[in-house]
Design an enzyme around this catalytic site. Structure first.
Site, PDB file in Angstrom:
ATOM      1  CB  SER A  87      -0.797   0.195   1.170  1.00 28.36           C
ATOM      2  OG  SER A  87      -0.023  -0.005   2.403  1.00 28.36           O
ATOM      3  CB  THR A  89       1.524   1.824   4.935  1.00 23.45           C
ATOM      4  OG1 THR A  89      -0.088   1.295   4.553  1.00 23.45           O
ATOM      5  CG2 THR A  89       1.357   2.255   6.450  1.00 23.45           C
ATOM      6  CG  HIS A 108       0.665  12.912  16.554  1.00 20.50           C
ATOM      7  ND1 HIS A 108       0.346  11.888  15.688  1.00 20.50           N
ATOM      8  CD2 HIS A 108       1.038  12.190  17.751  1.00 20.50           C
ATOM      9  CE1 HIS A 108       0.408  10.703  16.244  1.00 20.50           C
ATOM     10  NE2 HIS A 108       0.769  10.866  17.730  1.00 20.50           N
ATOM     11  CG  ASN A 110       0.196   8.729  12.673  1.00 17.91           C
ATOM     12  OD1 ASN A 110       1.365   8.548  13.177  1.00 17.91           O
ATOM     13  ND2 ASN A 110      -0.439   7.598  11.886  1.00 17.91           N
ATOM     14  CG  HIS A 167       8.628 -10.455 -47.179  1.00 18.39           C
ATOM     15  ND1 HIS A 167       8.037 -11.256 -46.264  1.00 18.39           N
ATOM     16  CD2 HIS A 167       7.680  -9.779 -47.792  1.00 18.39           C
ATOM     17  CE1 HIS A 167       6.818 -11.245 -46.473  1.00 18.39           C
ATOM     18  NE2 HIS A 167       6.393 -10.278 -47.270  1.00 18.39           N
ATOM     19  CB  SER A 297      36.251  -1.710 -33.193  1.00 17.56           C
ATOM     20  OG  SER A 297      37.019  -2.623 -33.065  1.00 17.56           O
ATOM     21  CB  SER A 298      39.023  -2.027 -28.057  1.00 16.49           C
ATOM     22  OG  SER A 298      38.589  -3.322 -28.324  1.00 16.49           O
ATOM     23  CE  LYS A 303      32.734  -2.879 -36.623  1.00 13.84           C
ATOM     24  NZ  LYS A 303      31.602  -2.538 -35.878  1.00 13.84           N
ATOM     25  CD  GLU A 310      24.903  -0.812 -31.226  1.00 13.20           C
ATOM     26  OE1 GLU A 310      25.662  -0.312 -30.386  1.00 13.20           O
ATOM     27  OE2 GLU A 310      25.260  -1.105 -32.128  1.00 13.20           O
TER      28      GLU A 310
END
Length: 442
Positions: A87, A89, A108, A110, A167, A297-298, A303, A310
């Site tokens: 809930s 709470t 207070h 509450n 396709h 790329s490493s 590249k 991505e």
């Protein structure tokens, strides 16, 4: 927050118990939910003061403390794990205790801070309004920016003829602008789906207290709080369609998540197309050039990878996964209360944040910088044998198929094979106008 407040815990015993009871993920409730708890508590205190239920000076002290939560000053005072009592709470009590500590010893948690409220109506109200806020002020502007960028590219590429693909195979010619116009329309449709859900997300159960009956609440309390929240934020905070529906069901959050899932599906299609269209640069389609943001790329010099598309597709996968959990959470409305609200909050707000961020990235770091490779695109348009479809009205499907087969097996141009098959030059000029094919109705 003052330095002395940073160094101490402003919460009380109930919060401390919850921290000990729920060491699950290490992640607290989303900050927008905590801040909306503050907004609701501030508005509630001021309304209770107006109604004569709280001393006016005390009400303003409570409201001022709650305003600080709403402003994000006290985010670190909400330590309870998001996976908690269903809930919410514990987090509602957390807000009550922090506000009471700041408002003074005579306040207070509450009786005063929580006056006229229950966790069962306040916490889901905070979740709904946090979602409404983030959807309206973060996601929709991000999607609008992306749609605008795609529309600008659709205009820029309106005359770039290329081969269509169905396709993943060659099809009749289209323009690159038509493809980008389709992407823009997907995003615009996604915006409308989100907008359609907003009125129901804005319906909150506040005023229902424990089970929807409104026990211990002044009859004017909920309407006055809603009006105040609407005025302060510019959001349309609505009454529930029915107090028991609003208390027991979280269908509007499930609906909103569904719209986000569709948006994730749309962004996946767009991002994947951009990856394909930009593939290469020599051994792929290379019909567009994506912005070069970083080394790809490493080990392979020079590249460059489609990093933003991505990221977008990864985000989309997470949003779709979040939606599955939200769907399950939405089922957990047992009698008068749904008990998966923290989970719904966590996943929905994460989805909004992720989609907003990724839409902005796709807009600003990818789409705006895309360039057309006109030579490649137009070369593919001339190579596609499916252009023979335009000959069907003149020579029939069967003869056109024979021409396509001969052109494919011999490697000769379509026009040359058709000419040898007896098709008149005037017909070829009219039928094999690639730009005209992309707009057969003008």
């Amino acid at each position: 927050m003052a330095s002395t407040e940073r160094e101490r815990e402003l919460w009380g015993g109930e919060t401390r118990k919850a921290v000990e009871n729920f060491p699950v993920s290490g992640r607290p409730i989303p900050y927008p939910v905590a801040r909306w708890l503050g907004r609701i508590k501030a508005a509630s205190a001021r309304v209770n003061g107006e109604l004569g239920l709280l001393d006016a000076e005390k009400a303003e002290r409570i409201a001022a403390a709650a305003d600080r939560i709403a402003a994000g000053e006290l985010d670190d005072q909400f330590p309870i794990d998001v996976f908690q009592t269903g809930s919410g709470t514990s987090s509602n009590m957390n807000a009550n205790e922090v506000i009471a500590t700041l408002a003074g010893d005579d306040v207070h948690a509450n009786d005063d801070v929580n006056m006229g409220q229950s966790s069962n109506d306040v916490f889901p109200s905070a979740v709904h309004l946090a979602a409404l806020d983030e959807l309206t002020n973060d996601l929709l502007p991000a999607l609008d920016g992306l749609a605008g960028a795609l529309e600008a590219k659709a205009r820029e590429f309106a005359d770039v003829v290329k081969s269509g693909r169905t396709h993943l195979m060659d099809a009749v010619p289209v323009t690159l602008g038509q493809e980008f116009g389709g992407y823009a329309a997907q995003v615009r449709q996604g915006i409308e789906r989100v907008r359609t859900a907003l009125p129901r997300v804005g319906q909150i159960p506040l005023g229902g207290t424990a089970v929807g009956t409104g026990l211990n609440t002044h009859p004017e309390f909920a309407a006055r709080v809603r009006a105040r929240l609407s005025e302060e934020t510019g959001l349309e905070v609505r009454p529930p369609a029915d107090p028991f529906e609003a208390q027991a069901a979280r269908d509007a959050l499930v609906e909103a998540s569904g719209a986000l899932k569709v948006g994730a599906v749309s962004l996946t299609k767009i991002a994947n197309d951009l990856r394909w269209l930009g593939s290469g640069p020599r051994a792929g389609l290379a019909e567009i050039m994506l912005p070069e943001l970083q080394k790809g790329s490493s080990i392979m010099p020079g590249k460059v990878n489609p990093v933003i598309p991505e990221v977008v597709t990864q985000v989309a996968a997470q949003v779709i996964g979040n939606d599955a959990a939200i769907t399950v959470g939405g089922m957990q409305g047992h009698f008068e209360l749904n008990v998966f609200v923290p989970l719904l909050a966590r996943n929905l707000l994460e989805s909004v944040e992720l989609l907003s961020s990724s839409a902005r990235l796709l807009d600003e770091k990818c789409v705006q910088g895309i360039e057309a490779n006109r030579d490649n695109a137009e070369r593919y348009a001339e190579l596609t044998l499916s252009a023979a479809t335009a000959l069907n009205p003149y020579i029939g499907y069967d003869k056109a198929s024979e021409i396509v087969k001969e052109a494919a097996s011999s490697g000769r141009p379509l026009r040359e094979v058709a000419r040898d098959a007896g098709v008149e030059e005037e017909t070829l000029d009219k039928a094999l106008d690639y730009r005209a094919m992309t707009r057969p109705h003008g």
